[in-house]
Design a protein around this motif. Sequence first.
Motif, PDB file in Angstrom:
ATOM      1  N   GLU A   1       0.827  -1.210   0.000  1.00 22.42           N
ATOM      2  CA  GLU A   1       0.000   0.000   0.000  1.00 22.42           C
ATOM      3  C   GLU A   1       0.860   1.258   0.000  1.00 22.42           C
ATOM      4  O   GLU A   1       0.550   2.244  -0.686  1.00 22.42           O
ATOM      5  N   LYS A   2       1.941   1.229   0.754  1.00 23.07           N
ATOM      6  CA  LYS A   2       2.839   2.387   0.792  1.00 23.07           C
ATOM      7  C   LYS A   2       3.374   2.685  -0.603  1.00 23.07           C
ATOM      8  O   LYS A   2       3.395   3.841  -1.040  1.00 23.07           O
ATOM      9  N   ASN A   3       3.777   1.644  -1.307  1.00 24.49           N
ATOM     10  CA  ASN A   3       4.322   1.841  -2.652  1.00 24.49           C
ATOM     11  C   ASN A   3       3.246   2.231  -3.664  1.00 24.49           C
ATOM     12  O   ASN A   3       3.491   3.044  -4.557  1.00 24.49           O
ATOM     13  N   PHE A   4       2.053   1.651  -3.534  1.00 26.73           N
ATOM     14  CA  PHE A   4       0.961   2.057  -4.414  1.00 26.73           C
ATOM     15  C   PHE A   4       0.710   3.562  -4.295  1.00 26.73           C
ATOM     16  O   PHE A   4       0.569   4.270  -5.296  1.00 26.73           O
ATOM     17  N   ARG A   5       0.681   4.047  -3.058  1.00 34.79           N
ATOM     18  CA  ARG A   5       0.416   5.478  -2.847  1.00 34.79           C
ATOM     19  C   ARG A   5       1.585   6.335  -3.343  1.00 34.79           C
ATOM     20  O   ARG A   5       1.383   7.422  -3.869  1.00 34.79           O
ATOM     21  N   LEU A   6       2.815   5.834  -3.158  1.00 37.17           N
ATOM     22  CA  LEU A   6       3.990   6.569  -3.647  1.00 37.17           C
ATOM     23  C   LEU A   6       3.919   6.798  -5.153  1.00 37.17           C
ATOM     24  O   LEU A   6       4.371   7.823  -5.663  1.00 37.17           O
ATOM     25  N   PHE A   7       3.347   5.834  -5.872  1.00 35.87           N
ATOM     26  CA  PHE A   7       3.250   5.929  -7.321  1.00 35.87           C
ATOM     27  C   PHE A   7       1.945   6.576  -7.780  1.00 35.87           C
ATOM     28  O   PHE A   7       1.647   6.578  -8.975  1.00 35.87           O
ATOM     29  N   GLY A   8       1.155   7.109  -6.849  1.00 35.03           N
ATOM     30  CA  GLY A   8      -0.035   7.874  -7.216  1.00 35.03           C
ATOM     31  C   GLY A   8      -1.314   7.088  -7.379  1.00 35.03           C
ATOM     32  O   GLY A   8      -2.286   7.598  -7.935  1.00 35.03           O
ATOM     33  N   PHE A   9      -1.352   5.836  -6.870  1.00 34.90           N
ATOM     34  CA  PHE A   9      -2.569   5.030  -6.984  1.00 34.90           C
ATOM     35  C   PHE A   9      -3.499   5.286  -5.796  1.00 34.90           C
ATOM     36  O   PHE A   9      -3.035   5.503  -4.678  1.00 34.90           O
ATOM     37  N   GLN A  10      -4.815   5.225  -6.045  1.00 29.32           N
ATOM     38  CA  GLN A  10      -5.815   5.439  -5.005  1.00 29.32           C
ATOM     39  C   GLN A  10      -6.599   4.151  -4.767  1.00 29.32           C
ATOM     40  O   GLN A  10      -6.791   3.354  -5.691  1.00 29.32           O
ATOM     41  N   PRO A  11      -7.102   3.930  -3.536  1.00 28.70           N
ATOM     42  CA  PRO A  11      -7.778   2.665  -3.226  1.00 28.70           C
ATOM     43  C   PRO A  11      -9.183   2.566  -3.806  1.00 28.70           C
ATOM     44  O   PRO A  11      -9.874   3.567  -3.981  1.00 28.70           O
ATOM     45  N   LEU A  12      -9.599   1.329  -4.097  1.00 30.77           N
ATOM     46  CA  LEU A  12     -10.951   1.030  -4.566  1.00 30.77           C
ATOM     47  C   LEU A  12     -11.342  -0.351  -4.046  1.00 30.77           C
ATOM     48  O   LEU A  12     -10.488  -1.235  -3.917  1.00 30.77           O
ATOM     49  N   GLU A  13     -12.629  -0.539  -3.738  1.00 32.66           N
ATOM     50  CA  GLU A  13     -13.152  -1.858  -3.387  1.00 32.66           C
ATOM     51  C   GLU A  13     -14.413  -2.119  -4.197  1.00 32.66           C
ATOM     52  O   GLU A  13     -15.208  -1.206  -4.429  1.00 32.66           O
ATOM     53  N   THR A  14     -14.595  -3.366  -4.621  1.00 28.07           N
ATOM     54  CA  THR A  14     -15.788  -3.774  -5.360  1.00 28.07           C
ATOM     55  C   THR A  14     -16.428  -4.969  -4.646  1.00 28.07           C
ATOM     56  O   THR A  14     -15.792  -5.607  -3.803  1.00 28.07           O
ATOM     57  N   PRO A  15     -17.711  -5.315  -4.963  1.00 25.66           N
ATOM     58  CA  PRO A  15     -18.401  -6.414  -4.261  1.00 25.66           C
ATOM     59  C   PRO A  15     -17.705  -7.762  -4.431  1.00 25.66           C
ATOM     60  O   PRO A  15     -17.001  -7.993  -5.421  1.00 25.66           O
ATOM     61  N   SER A  16     -17.957  -8.650  -3.475  1.00 21.23           N
ATOM     62  CA  SER A  16     -17.373  -9.993  -3.537  1.00 21.23           C
ATOM     63  C   SER A  16     -17.942 -10.805  -4.691  1.00 21.23           C
ATOM     64  O   SER A  16     -17.283 -11.708  -5.206  1.00 21.23           O
ATOM     65  N   PHE A  17     -19.168 -10.526  -5.086  1.00 22.20           N
ATOM     66  CA  PHE A  17     -19.744 -11.256  -6.210  1.00 22.20           C
ATOM     67  C   PHE A  17     -20.268 -10.277  -7.251  1.00 22.20           C
ATOM     68  O   PHE A  17     -20.615  -9.139  -6.953  1.00 22.20           O
ATOM     69  N   GLU A  18     -20.286 -10.756  -8.494  1.00 18.57           N
ATOM     70  CA  GLU A  18     -20.717  -9.966  -9.638  1.00 18.57           C
ATOM     71  C   GLU A  18     -21.800 -10.746 -10.380  1.00 18.57           C
ATOM     72  O   GLU A  18     -22.032 -11.936 -10.127  1.00 18.57           O
ATOM     73  N   ASN A  19     -22.477 -10.080 -11.310  1.00 18.60           N
ATOM     74  CA  ASN A  19     -23.350 -10.807 -12.218  1.00 18.60           C
ATOM     75  C   ASN A  19     -22.509 -11.801 -13.004  1.00 18.60           C
ATOM     76  O   ASN A  19     -21.397 -11.475 -13.444  1.00 18.60           O
ATOM     77  N   LEU A  20     -23.015 -13.013 -13.162  1.00 18.06           N
ATOM     78  CA  LEU A  20     -22.270 -14.052 -13.871  1.00 18.06           C
ATOM     79  C   LEU A  20     -21.906 -13.593 -15.278  1.00 18.06           C
ATOM     80  O   LEU A  20     -20.799 -13.861 -15.772  1.00 18.06           O
ATOM     81  N   SER A  21     -22.805 -12.854 -15.916  1.00 14.29           N
ATOM     82  CA  SER A  21     -22.549 -12.356 -17.272  1.00 14.29           C
ATOM     83  C   SER A  21     -21.377 -11.378 -17.311  1.00 14.29           C
ATOM     84  O   SER A  21     -20.718 -11.237 -18.349  1.00 14.29           O
ATOM     85  N   THR A  22     -21.107 -10.702 -16.195  1.00 18.71           N
ATOM     86  CA  THR A  22     -19.961  -9.782 -16.126  1.00 18.71           C
ATOM     87  C   THR A  22     -18.643 -10.540 -16.221  1.00 18.71           C
ATOM     88  O   THR A  22     -17.679 -10.062 -16.825  1.00 18.71           O
ATOM     89  N   LEU A  23     -18.606 -11.736 -15.629  1.00 22.21           N
ATOM     90  CA  LEU A  23     -17.346 -12.479 -15.515  1.00 22.21           C
ATOM     91  C   LEU A  23     -17.094 -13.444 -16.666  1.00 22.21           C
ATOM     92  O   LEU A  23     -15.941 -13.621 -17.088  1.00 22.21           O
ATOM     93  N   THR A  24     -18.127 -14.094 -17.175  1.00 24.10           N
ATOM     94  CA  THR A  24     -17.908 -15.136 -18.180  1.00 24.10           C
ATOM     95  C   THR A  24     -17.432 -14.532 -19.504  1.00 24.10           C
ATOM     96  O   THR A  24     -17.808 -13.431 -19.888  1.00 24.10           O
ATOM     97  N   GLY A  25     -16.576 -15.301 -20.183  1.00 20.79           N
ATOM     98  CA  GLY A  25     -16.073 -14.876 -21.481  1.00 20.79           C
ATOM     99  C   GLY A  25     -14.882 -13.948 -21.409  1.00 20.79           C
ATOM    100  O   GLY A  25     -14.407 -13.462 -22.434  1.00 20.79           O
ATOM    101  N   LYS A  26     -14.354 -13.686 -20.206  1.00 19.81           N
ATOM    102  CA  LYS A  26     -13.233 -12.738 -20.051  1.00 19.81           C
ATOM    103  C   LYS A  26     -11.914 -13.439 -19.751  1.00 19.81           C
ATOM    104  O   LYS A  26     -10.852 -12.835 -19.837  1.00 19.81           O
ATOM    105  N   TYR A  27     -11.968 -14.723 -19.380  1.00 14.67           N
ATOM    106  CA  TYR A  27     -10.761 -15.409 -18.908  1.00 14.67           C
ATOM    107  C   TYR A  27     -10.380 -16.602 -19.785  1.00 14.67           C
ATOM    108  O   TYR A  27      -9.496 -17.372 -19.425  1.00 14.67           O
TER     109      TYR A  27
END
Length: 452
Positions: A28-54
């Motif tokens: 986290e210290k290094n992320f902030r040093l390089f100008g990155f900001q924190p974000l959190e997203t839900p533990s689960f997503e719509n199945l259609s969001t995930l399928t076909g991407k991997y």
Amino acid sequence: MKPSLAKGTRDFTAEEVIKRKYIISVLEKNFRLFGFQPLETPSFENLSTLTGKYGEEGDRLIFKILNSGDYASKTNSDDWTSKNSQKLTSQISEKALRYDLTVPFARFVAMNHGQLTFPFKRYQIQPVWRADRPQKGRFREFYQCDADVVGSESLLQEVELVQLYLKSFLDLKIPVKLNINNRKILSGLAEYAGIPDQLIDFTVALDKLDKIGRDDVVKELESKNISSDSIKKLEFLFKPQTDQLQLLFNLKEKFATIPIGLEGVEELEFVLTHCINLGISHENLIFNITLARGLEYYTGAIFEVKADSVEIGSIGGGGRYNNLTEIFGVKNIPGIGISFGLDRIYLVMEELNLFPENSIENTKYLFVNYGTEESIQALRIINKLHKNNISAELYPENTKLKKQFSYAEKKVIENMVFLGEEEMKNETITVKNQKTGEQKTFAQEDFLNQNK
């Protein structure tokens, strides 16, 4: 019923949690040093969001969540006996656990691009889930620590992420090799071999070279109906590559009539040249032409980090994905990101004994319990210690001293504090250092002044 853990999951003890938080604090210290900001997203997503991407293999490893209620009531009964499980899955599951942090991040950007300032730099540290076969360093629930930049095609982002990787592992004292390749080079190789329509089959097999070896990779390519003539053209990939500059020169010759391949070589040259000019050693940053990272969404540079002297697989990886948000209806938002594998980093640091001694902070003072009256006075002093950010606790029960000493010993508490009838009468306090055995009596006021 005997309690048990689900395969591929773990409990974490206090010591393990503290060590994991140490790793996270460095990242986290290094992320902030390089100008990155924190974000959190839900533990689960719509199945259609995930399928076909991997890719096909990745889709099989997504943990699906059954619909709530009577999920079977609206299904076609014939589908339960059909061998087409995908048809049934679409009827009984609309949600899935996060497979990685990149696709949810792309979904977030697509939903919020009108409010974001580009280039948008975010870091995210959260658990992900994969229905993989558990083995050393591979779990079904594990944390990813990602840093991504979207909204810029500049190759200086690749250079910056190389710096972020190497500085972070240097701070953690883990000796690493950062392997780099470019997806456009792989596309060029597929065209050179006459298999442009089988790029995914080719890269998925090639990515396994260091795990299964040349012969098994060839068998997998053959199983995908890739001809022997094409495999023969790719034979040079299976030989050790010692001279990176010579390899790039050879690729330019092979890609003379393949524009996408030449573009990949030029991009890679840019990144390698500028990294070397910044003092990064070619021993730490290695052009690995067989690195494929089998995820379909990569379009340019790809990275993989491996620890020296530890057989555990990659401890980090990532790459450029210029088209990812297009699947959510938002075009022209290029991106690049890297991920740190927290769980494998932990195992490497344990094996190499790299955790600092002071990363585990034990309670400084344990107050002996002599009864209610003495305990109330002890709690008053403990309260003042807490205000001074000094760790202290009271043993909760008035029991034998032997038991209280045993508690302190097992928790590696530095000092035992005695506040009995005599100490209360004289407004003193007696402290015994558990390591040295030295015991001293202080005026309570002096004791508190020393612990400010």
